[in-house]
Design a protein around this motif. Structure first.
Motif, PDB file in Angstrom:
ATOM      1  N   LEU A 188      -6.438  52.843  20.883  1.00 20.22           N
ATOM      2  CA  LEU A 188      -5.302  53.658  20.467  1.00 20.22           C
ATOM      3  C   LEU A 188      -4.974  53.430  18.997  1.00 20.22           C
ATOM      4  O   LEU A 188      -5.252  52.365  18.453  1.00 20.22           O
ATOM      5  CB  LEU A 188      -4.080  53.312  21.322  1.00 20.22           C
ATOM      6  N   ASP A 189      -4.361  54.431  18.358  1.00 23.25           N
ATOM      7  CA  ASP A 189      -3.903  54.229  16.985  1.00 23.25           C
ATOM      8  C   ASP A 189      -2.729  53.253  17.008  1.00 23.25           C
ATOM      9  O   ASP A 189      -2.152  52.956  18.056  1.00 23.25           O
ATOM     10  CB  ASP A 189      -3.501  55.559  16.346  1.00 23.25           C
ATOM     11  N   SER A 190      -2.368  52.734  15.825  1.00 22.54           N
ATOM     12  CA  SER A 190      -1.391  51.648  15.764  1.00 22.54           C
ATOM     13  C   SER A 190      -0.026  52.040  16.317  1.00 22.54           C
ATOM     14  O   SER A 190       0.612  51.258  17.034  1.00 22.54           O
ATOM     15  CB  SER A 190      -1.247  51.154  14.319  1.00 22.54           C
ATOM     16  N   GLU A 191       0.430  53.245  16.037  1.00 26.66           N
ATOM     17  CA  GLU A 191       1.748  53.670  16.516  1.00 26.66           C
ATOM     18  C   GLU A 191       1.752  53.823  18.034  1.00 26.66           C
ATOM     19  O   GLU A 191       2.669  53.346  18.714  1.00 26.66           O
ATOM     20  CB  GLU A 191       2.143  54.991  15.853  1.00 26.66           C
ATOM     21  N   THR A 192       0.711  54.473  18.571  1.00 23.53           N
ATOM     22  CA  THR A 192       0.622  54.638  20.018  1.00 23.53           C
ATOM     23  C   THR A 192       0.441  53.287  20.695  1.00 23.53           C
ATOM     24  O   THR A 192       1.029  53.017  21.747  1.00 23.53           O
ATOM     25  CB  THR A 192      -0.545  55.568  20.384  1.00 23.53           C
ATOM     26  N   GLY A 193      -0.377  52.428  20.082  1.00 18.09           N
ATOM     27  CA  GLY A 193      -0.599  51.101  20.638  1.00 18.09           C
ATOM     28  C   GLY A 193       0.681  50.296  20.733  1.00 18.09           C
ATOM     29  O   GLY A 193       0.939  49.608  21.738  1.00 18.09           O
ATOM     30  N   ARG A 194       1.499  50.389  19.703  1.00 16.36           N
ATOM     31  CA  ARG A 194       2.763  49.644  19.736  1.00 16.36           C
ATOM     32  C   ARG A 194       3.686  50.181  20.825  1.00 16.36           C
ATOM     33  O   ARG A 194       4.337  49.408  21.535  1.00 16.36           O
ATOM     34  CB  ARG A 194       3.457  49.715  18.378  1.00 16.36           C
ATOM     35  N   SER A 195       3.714  51.515  20.999  1.00 21.37           N
ATOM     36  CA  SER A 195       4.576  52.084  22.035  1.00 21.37           C
ATOM     37  C   SER A 195       4.111  51.653  23.423  1.00 21.37           C
ATOM     38  O   SER A 195       4.932  51.399  24.315  1.00 21.37           O
ATOM     39  CB  SER A 195       4.610  53.611  21.925  1.00 21.37           C
ATOM     40  N   VAL A 196       2.785  51.548  23.616  1.00 21.30           N
ATOM     41  CA  VAL A 196       2.254  51.084  24.905  1.00 21.30           C
ATOM     42  C   VAL A 196       2.612  49.625  25.133  1.00 21.30           C
ATOM     43  O   VAL A 196       3.004  49.219  26.240  1.00 21.30           O
ATOM     44  CB  VAL A 196       0.729  51.298  24.969  1.00 21.30           C
ATOM     45  N   MET A 197       2.506  48.813  24.077  1.00 19.51           N
ATOM     46  CA  MET A 197       2.849  47.399  24.207  1.00 19.51           C
ATOM     47  C   MET A 197       4.344  47.228  24.468  1.00 19.51           C
ATOM     48  O   MET A 197       4.754  46.373  25.273  1.00 19.51           O
ATOM     49  CB  MET A 197       2.446  46.655  22.933  1.00 19.51           C
ATOM     50  N   GLU A 198       5.174  48.051  23.830  1.00 26.13           N
ATOM     51  CA  GLU A 198       6.614  48.001  24.082  1.00 26.13           C
ATOM     52  C   GLU A 198       6.915  48.376  25.533  1.00 26.13           C
ATOM     53  O   GLU A 198       7.802  47.792  26.165  1.00 26.13           O
ATOM     54  CB  GLU A 198       7.349  48.930  23.117  1.00 26.13           C
ATOM     55  N   LEU A 199       6.167  49.352  26.039  1.00 29.60           N
ATOM     56  CA  LEU A 199       6.328  49.737  27.441  1.00 29.60           C
ATOM     57  C   LEU A 199       5.963  48.573  28.357  1.00 29.60           C
ATOM     58  O   LEU A 199       6.677  48.274  29.317  1.00 29.60           O
ATOM     59  CB  LEU A 199       5.449  50.947  27.765  1.00 29.60           C
ATOM     60  N   LEU A 200       4.856  47.910  28.042  1.00 28.48           N
ATOM     61  CA  LEU A 200       4.413  46.792  28.875  1.00 28.48           C
ATOM     62  C   LEU A 200       5.468  45.687  28.879  1.00 28.48           C
ATOM     63  O   LEU A 200       5.780  45.113  29.929  1.00 28.48           O
ATOM     64  CB  LEU A 200       3.078  46.263  28.359  1.00 28.48           C
ATOM     65  N   ARG A 201       6.035  45.412  27.719  1.00 30.39           N
ATOM     66  CA  ARG A 201       7.090  44.400  27.653  1.00 30.39           C
ATOM     67  C   ARG A 201       8.307  44.830  28.470  1.00 30.39           C
ATOM     68  O   ARG A 201       8.904  44.025  29.191  1.00 30.39           O
ATOM     69  CB  ARG A 201       7.493  44.143  26.196  1.00 30.39           C
ATOM     70  N   ALA A 202       8.674  46.115  28.377  1.00 31.45           N
ATOM     71  CA  ALA A 202       9.819  46.618  29.141  1.00 31.45           C
ATOM     72  C   ALA A 202       9.563  46.518  30.640  1.00 31.45           C
ATOM     73  O   ALA A 202      10.470  46.193  31.415  1.00 31.45           O
ATOM     74  CB  ALA A 202      10.115  48.064  28.746  1.00 31.45           C
ATOM     75  N   VAL A 203       8.316  46.787  31.046  1.00 34.34           N
ATOM     76  CA  VAL A 203       7.951  46.703  32.464  1.00 34.34           C
ATOM     77  C   VAL A 203       8.059  45.263  32.961  1.00 34.34           C
ATOM     78  O   VAL A 203       8.533  45.005  34.074  1.00 34.34           O
ATOM     79  CB  VAL A 203       6.535  47.260  32.675  1.00 34.34           C
ATOM     80  N   VAL A 204       7.626  44.321  32.138  1.00 33.71           N
ATOM     81  CA  VAL A 204       7.734  42.906  32.500  1.00 33.71           C
ATOM     82  C   VAL A 204       9.188  42.546  32.775  1.00 33.71           C
ATOM     83  O   VAL A 204       9.514  41.854  33.753  1.00 33.71           O
ATOM     84  CB  VAL A 204       7.151  42.017  31.380  1.00 33.71           C
ATOM     85  N   ARG A 205      10.079  43.059  31.920  1.00 35.91           N
ATOM     86  CA  ARG A 205      11.506  42.770  32.105  1.00 35.91           C
ATOM     87  C   ARG A 205      12.069  43.464  33.344  1.00 35.91           C
ATOM     88  O   ARG A 205      12.740  42.844  34.165  1.00 35.91           O
ATOM     89  CB  ARG A 205      12.285  43.241  30.865  1.00 35.91           C
ATOM     90  N   SER A 206      11.803  44.767  33.479  1.00 35.28           N
ATOM     91  CA  SER A 206      12.449  45.542  34.538  1.00 35.28           C
ATOM     92  C   SER A 206      11.878  45.247  35.923  1.00 35.28           C
ATOM     93  O   SER A 206      12.611  45.256  36.915  1.00 35.28           O
ATOM     94  CB  SER A 206      12.329  47.042  34.243  1.00 35.28           C
ATOM     95  N   GLU A 207      10.571  44.994  36.005  1.00 33.99           N
ATOM     96  CA  GLU A 207       9.927  44.774  37.297  1.00 33.99           C
ATOM     97  C   GLU A 207       9.825  43.299  37.680  1.00 33.99           C
ATOM     98  O   GLU A 207       9.404  42.965  38.784  1.00 33.99           O
ATOM     99  CB  GLU A 207       8.526  45.386  37.291  1.00 33.99           C
ATOM    100  N   GLY A 208      10.176  42.417  36.748  1.00 36.17           N
ATOM    101  CA  GLY A 208      10.133  40.989  37.036  1.00 36.17           C
ATOM    102  C   GLY A 208       8.743  40.425  37.214  1.00 36.17           C
ATOM    103  O   GLY A 208       8.553  39.446  37.947  1.00 36.17           O
ATOM    104  N   VAL A 209       7.745  41.041  36.563  1.00 34.77           N
ATOM    105  CA  VAL A 209       6.380  40.546  36.657  1.00 34.77           C
ATOM    106  C   VAL A 209       6.049  39.673  35.447  1.00 34.77           C
ATOM    107  O   VAL A 209       6.806  39.610  34.475  1.00 34.77           O
ATOM    108  CB  VAL A 209       5.358  41.699  36.766  1.00 34.77           C
ATOM    109  N   THR A 210       4.918  39.003  35.509  1.00 37.33           N
ATOM    110  CA  THR A 210       4.401  38.185  34.420  1.00 37.33           C
ATOM    111  C   THR A 210       3.176  38.890  33.856  1.00 37.33           C
ATOM    112  O   THR A 210       2.452  39.547  34.597  1.00 37.33           O
ATOM    113  CB  THR A 210       4.018  36.789  34.959  1.00 37.33           C
ATOM    114  N   ALA A 211       2.943  38.779  32.549  1.00 39.33           N
ATOM    115  CA  ALA A 211       1.803  39.463  31.936  1.00 39.33           C
ATOM    116  C   ALA A 211       1.047  38.535  31.002  1.00 39.33           C
ATOM    117  O   ALA A 211       1.651  37.789  30.226  1.00 39.33           O
ATOM    118  CB  ALA A 211       2.264  40.704  31.177  1.00 39.33           C
TER     119      ALA A 211
END
Length: 232
Positions: free
Chosen positions: A172-195
């Motif tokens: 992914l390009d840098s902007e899209t990549g960052r948005s995906v990583m931000e999503l992954l971090r948000a999912v870790v918080r909201s779903e209570g999983v570890t990554a």
């Protein structure tokens, strides 16, 4: 959540023995997003494969939430992967002929989850990653960032305790990549999983709670990420 103790992985080749990992030890805390960094060939993918139960170490021990992976047979590791680990790959790994919703439902099919429950869970997860309106589109009709969001939703399908991601933004390009990583971090918080996420992008490491660096098969540094409390 994850404990790696003095793990070594050796491969035999025509030229002799090659060590991909040499006495690696570290921990991933529950509810934490840990970034694993290192140059190509440093041992990141090998380590992810071992933690994910896709391979066995030559020596050492790995525990996932109290379960010793090194003591499980192939059937036991398969059950562990199916029920407690979600995988996200650099190449997305979606099935081209299936819709986004059907791709998310694949892990639940393997567990024989009833159709209605499976479809409802897929809708919920696609909404979570911002793709509620794209449920019936196939991968070829989605952008790279959207495909990776589908892959993240699929990784959450069976409510895993651990998500393993190998260079999830590599295509992914840098902007899209960052948005995906931000999503992954948000999912870790909201779903209570570890990554546990392998990446070589410094910008993405800023979003991690902790960064573990590998070089030549050894841990050379473990430090709080920029998003960790007190990291600044």
């Amino acid at each position: 959540m994850v404990t790696v103790r003095n793990v070594t992985r050796r491969f035999d080749s025509g030229a002799g023995q090659v060590f991909a990992l040499r006495g690696v030890s570290f921990e991933v805390r529950r509810g934490e997003l840990t970034a694993l960094k290192g140059r190509s060939g440093s041992g990141k993918t090998t380590l992810l494969n071992l933690v994910g139960g896709l391979d066995r170490p030559t020596s050492g021990e790995i525990e996932l939430d109290g379960t010793g992976l090194t003591r499980l047979d192939e059937e036991g590791r398969l059950a562990l992967r199916r029920e407690r680990i979600g995988f996200v790959f650099q190449s997305f790994g979606l099935i081209p002929i299936l819709s986004a919703a059907e791709n998310v439902g694949v892990p639940m099919r393997l567990r024989r989850v009833p159709v209605r429950e499976r479809e409802e869970r897929a809708r919920t997860l696609l909404a979570l990653v911002g793709l509620a309106d794209h449920a019936q589109q196939r991968p070829g009709e989605l952008s790279g960032g959207q495909q990776q969001r589908v892959a993240i939703a699929r990784a959450l399908a069976n409510e895993p305790s651990l998500i393993i991601a190998d260079e999830p933004t590599g295509q992914l390009d840098s902007e899209t990549g960052r948005s995906v990583m931000e999503l992954l971090r948000a999912v870790v918080r909201s779903e209570g999983v570890t990554a546990l996420v392998a990446t070589h992008d410094p910008a993405l490491m800023e979003l991690a709670d902790r960064v573990v660096e590998l070089a030549d098969g050894r841990i050379v540094e473990a430090a709080p990420g920029a998003s960790a409390p007190g990291a600044a």
